[in-house]
Design a protein around this motif. Sequence first.
Motif, short mmCIF file in Angstrom:
data_model
loop_
_atom_site.label_atom_id
_atom_site.label_comp_id
_atom_site.label_asym_id
_atom_site.label_seq_id
_atom_site.Cartn_x
_atom_site.Cartn_y
_atom_site.Cartn_z
N ARG A 49 0.67 -1.21 -0.17
CA ARG A 49 0.01 0.13 0.08
C ARG A 49 0.94 1.38 0.05
O ARG A 49 0.49 2.13 -0.84
N ALA A 50 1.85 1.45 0.89
CA ALA A 50 2.85 2.41 0.87
C ALA A 50 3.35 2.81 -0.45
O ALA A 50 3.65 3.75 -1.05
N LEU A 51 3.96 1.43 -1.11
CA LEU A 51 4.50 1.61 -2.48
C LEU A 51 3.59 2.08 -3.44
O LEU A 51 3.94 2.83 -4.29
N GLN A 52 2.05 1.70 -3.56
CA GLN A 52 1.27 1.89 -4.34
C GLN A 52 1.15 3.65 -4.13
O GLN A 52 1.02 4.37 -5.27
N ARG A 53 1.18 3.92 -3.02
CA ARG A 53 0.78 5.55 -2.78
C ARG A 53 2.03 6.38 -3.42
O ARG A 53 1.95 7.51 -3.89
N ALA A 54 3.24 5.61 -3.14
CA ALA A 54 4.47 6.36 -3.57
C ALA A 54 4.55 6.48 -5.27
O ALA A 54 4.80 7.47 -5.88
N TRP A 55 3.97 5.28 -5.95
CA TRP A 55 4.09 5.14 -7.18
C TRP A 55 2.98 6.31 -7.79
O TRP A 55 3.15 6.87 -8.77
N SER A 56 1.94 6.28 -7.16
CA SER A 56 0.76 7.31 -7.51
C SER A 56 1.31 8.66 -7.62
O SER A 56 0.89 9.69 -8.33
N ALA A 57 1.81 9.08 -6.41
CA ALA A 57 2.61 10.44 -6.05
C ALA A 57 3.58 10.76 -7.16
O ALA A 57 3.70 11.91 -7.73
N LEU A 58 4.36 9.56 -7.57
CA LEU A 58 5.31 9.73 -8.57
C LEU A 58 5.00 10.19 -9.97
O LEU A 58 5.34 11.03 -10.77
N GLU A 59 3.76 9.35 -10.30
CA GLU A 59 3.26 9.62 -11.47
C GLU A 59 2.59 10.99 -11.43
O GLU A 59 2.58 11.67 -12.62
N ALA A 60 2.03 11.40 -10.56
CA ALA A 60 1.21 12.64 -10.50
C ALA A 60 2.32 13.78 -10.67
O ALA A 60 2.19 14.87 -11.41
N GLU A 73 7.62 12.32 2.33
CA GLU A 73 6.56 11.79 2.76
C GLU A 73 6.38 10.29 2.32
O GLU A 73 6.13 9.17 3.03
N ALA A 74 6.88 9.92 1.05
CA ALA A 74 6.69 8.69 0.43
C ALA A 74 7.59 7.81 1.08
O ALA A 74 7.40 6.73 1.38
N VAL A 75 8.84 8.46 1.28
CA VAL A 75 9.88 7.47 1.85
C VAL A 75 9.62 7.10 3.20
O VAL A 75 9.82 6.13 3.86
N GLU A 76 9.07 8.09 3.97
CA GLU A 76 8.58 7.86 5.55
C GLU A 76 7.47 6.73 5.69
O GLU A 76 7.66 6.03 6.31
N GLY A 77 6.93 6.70 4.45
CA GLY A 77 5.89 5.90 4.55
C GLY A 77 6.22 4.42 4.27
O GLY A 77 5.87 3.49 4.76
N ILE A 78 7.25 4.37 3.50
CA ILE A 78 7.73 3.08 3.30
C ILE A 78 8.61 2.54 4.31
O ILE A 78 8.64 1.40 4.74
N ILE A 79 9.35 3.76 4.96
CA ILE A 79 10.25 3.34 6.10
C ILE A 79 9.15 2.75 7.28
O ILE A 79 9.69 1.91 7.94
N GLY A 80 8.00 3.61 7.33
CA GLY A 80 7.10 2.96 8.26
C GLY A 80 6.57 1.63 8.11
O GLY A 80 6.37 0.83 9.03
N ALA A 158 12.98 5.42 -6.83
CA ALA A 158 13.12 6.30 -7.91
C ALA A 158 13.52 5.34 -9.24
O ALA A 158 13.07 5.66 -10.30
N ARG A 159 14.63 4.40 -8.98
CA ARG A 159 14.85 3.61 -9.97
C ARG A 159 13.90 2.59 -10.56
O ARG A 159 13.61 2.33 -11.57
N GLY A 160 12.90 2.12 -9.73
CA GLY A 160 11.84 1.13 -9.79
C GLY A 160 10.89 1.85 -10.77
O GLY A 160 10.60 1.41 -11.80
N PHE A 161 10.55 3.18 -10.34
CA PHE A 161 9.56 3.84 -11.22
C PHE A 161 10.00 4.02 -12.38
O PHE A 161 9.39 4.03 -13.68
N ARG A 162 11.37 4.57 -12.56
CA ARG A 162 11.81 5.02 -13.65
C ARG A 162 12.08 3.84 -14.81
O ARG A 162 11.79 4.11 -16.01
N GLY A 164 10.05 1.08 -14.56
CA GLY A 164 8.70 0.53 -14.85
C GLY A 164 8.60 -0.68 -14.12
O GLY A 164 8.11 -1.84 -14.33
N VAL A 165 9.49 -1.04 -13.00
CA VAL A 165 9.58 -2.14 -12.16
C VAL A 165 8.09 -2.12 -11.48
O VAL A 165 7.56 -1.09 -11.12
N THR A 166 7.48 -3.37 -11.27
CA THR A 166 6.31 -3.42 -10.97
C THR A 166 6.18 -3.13 -9.22
O THR A 166 7.51 -3.43 -8.70
N VAL A 167 5.40 -2.83 -8.48
CA VAL A 167 5.26 -2.50 -7.26
C VAL A 167 5.48 -3.84 -6.18
O VAL A 167 6.45 -3.58 -5.28
#
Length: 220
Positions: A49-60, A73-80, A158-162, A164-167
């Motif tokens: 879920r945290a990664l999906q939110r990060a992916w959505s924010a990156l796409e936006a 915020e995205a990084v801290e969400g994943i750290i949590g 950042a690498r995964g999003f760039r 096209g690596v899946t969540v």
Amino acid sequence: MPARRRLSPRQFYRSLHRIADGRVGSFERAFLEELQRHAATIDDARLLRALQRAWSALEAARQRTGKATPSKEAVEGIIGALGIDDTLAPRIRARYQSLTQQTLGLAGEAMSEAMPAGFSLRFDRTNPRAIRFAQRQSSRIVAELSDNVRRSVRREIARGFRQGVTVPETARTLRGIIGLTPDQAASVGRFRSEWLPDMNARVLDDRELLTKHKQRLRRI
């Protein structure tokens, strides 16, 4: 009772070095044990879920500015979601503090042998200064671990999003880089994206992948 043989300065320092060298394995084992124990506690659904939110924010962000840079915020969400600060860090801090105090106790015994007869120096695991030193050292290790994980998470998402690596694939990678330095984590990422396709990566589980990666790191 035979007189106590006083250690020479050279013998004393050699004794301290032997104690320190002999304790390295205990610290390494404690670190790896805590990493292994922690891996079993990670909530995969929360991480996804945290990664999906990060992916959505990156796409936006990419659509809005043309750039896709992970936010704090995205990084801290994943750290949590990975439980770094809430679960892993306290466990490692406690283990390292205990081991450091044990090591100081052994050093205190060596120091007592080096002191002249009748001279008393209290430097053991119950000494307040020794306790404070152990606390500082364990906190330093934990802070370094936390910083390394944050830097690695930022780089990896950042690498995964760039690329096209899946969540789910990114989640597996993040689970495997806890405890690595950012450079080692980047090496894992390159290993996955560049080398594994030629090694029939689909049939490799994470444990075998980590073993192969460690073998490669030893050769670097």
